[in-house]
Design an enzyme around this catalytic site. Structure first.
Site, PDB file in Angstrom:
ATOM      1  CG  ASP A  13      -2.053   0.965   1.125  1.00 18.99           C
ATOM      2  OD1 ASP A  13      -2.410   1.348  -0.013  1.00 18.99           O
ATOM      3  OD2 ASP A  13      -2.586   1.375   2.168  1.00 18.99           O
TER       4      ASP A  13
ATOM      5  CG  ASN B  59      -8.102  -2.026  -4.739  1.00 20.14           C
ATOM      6  OD1 ASN B  59      -7.143  -2.781  -4.623  1.00 20.14           O
ATOM      7  ND2 ASN B  59      -8.344  -1.088  -3.843  1.00 20.14           N
TER       8      ASN B  59
END
Ligand code: IPE
Ligand code: IPE
Ligand code: MG
Length: 253
Positions: free
Chosen positions: A24, A72
């Site tokens: 991330d 996502n």
């Protein structure tokens, strides 16, 4: 740019067999450079290639990375399309190199929602590397821990497994990561302290390391820092540290 201070080398016995990473921070990495988010995702691919080779060098057998979550899809269409295209570019750029270095690649996730081109690239990556055994890289794409549990249950039902026959070991055989042992070390870069639907089943007894380092900055120093933290952990799996001593003390009490 690298993030953190280098850490000490540790003994082979302390090396986790399976490391999982939530990669991330790509977007923030790009933003810091006044660049579009896609620039961060591209740099993230380079970081992944370096990391898989660094893990192989350290004797880690399995690396599992979170590349695109079930959630996502909620991102702007242009980012999602960019990420799909990036997979094709990454396969074209790095597949031969990874194959030559002995990396076995597995793609883990729901393939039904992605394009034929992407499915073909993944099949190519898996086929070309299937006999490699230096390290297994599992790329979780369109993956969610909840999706995995549901798809495992569905497969078990489709196989005719009866409710009273189903236990943890049996269900685990249907999970998308059945080719790997449970992760020993779970790393998340980017500063968030959450799981975000990654490996909900498999991380039951993983050791967690959270770092503020943004994924494109992740390198040897950060990996070694996480491994050093892992080596200092006392894993008990619900038991006690020294079972024999504990049993003796209970008897004499
Ligand atoms: C992780 O980086 C990569 C993917 C989720 C594809 P992010 O894109 O989430 O980056 P940040 O968290 O916004 O910085
Ligand atoms: C987790 O990161 C997913 C990947 C790294 C692929 P996100 O950036 O999507 O997670 P949240 O939204 O911060 O929980
Ligand atoms: Mg993020």
């Amino acid at each position: 740019m690298s993030c953190s201070n280098p850490h000490l080398v540790h003994s082979k016995a302390d090396i986790p067999r399976h490391v999982a990473i939530v990669m991330d921070g790509n977007g923030r990495w790009a933003k810091k450079r006044f660049m579009p988010r896609f620039f961060g995702h591209k740099a993230g691919v380079d970081s992944l290639v370096k990391t898989v080779l660094a893990c192989a060098d350290r004797g880690i057998d399995y690396l599992t990375v979170y590349a695109f979550s079930s959630e996502n899809w909620r991102r702007p269409t242009e980012e999602v399309t960019g990420l799909m295209g990036l997979v094709l570019v990454a396969v074209a750029k790095y597949l031969t190199k990874l194959a030559d270095k002995g990396v076995r690649i597995r793609i883990v996730g729901d393939r039904t929602q992605v394009s034929d081109k992407l499915r073909a690239a993944w099949e190519q990556a898996e086929t070309l590397t299937r006999d490699n055994n230096r390290i297994t890289l599992s790329v979780c794409f369109n993956y969610g821990g909840r999706w995995d549990i549901v798809q495992a249950c569905r497969q078990a039902i489709a196989d005719g497994v009866l409710a009273n026959e189903l236990d943890e070991d049996k269900l685990a055989r249907y999970m998308a990561l059945a080719h790997a042992p449970d992760p020993d070390l779970f790393i998340r870069t980017g500063g968030e302290v959450r799981v975000s639907n990654f490996l909900l089943w498999q991380a039951a007894y993983s050791e967690f390391v959270f770092t503020d380092c943004l994924w494109p900055d992740f390198g040897d120093a950060e990996l070694d820092a996480a491994l050093a933290a892992f080596a200092r952990r006392d894993r008990r799996f619900g038991g006690v540290k020294d079972a024999a001593t504990h049993a003796e003390s209970l008897q004499s009490a």
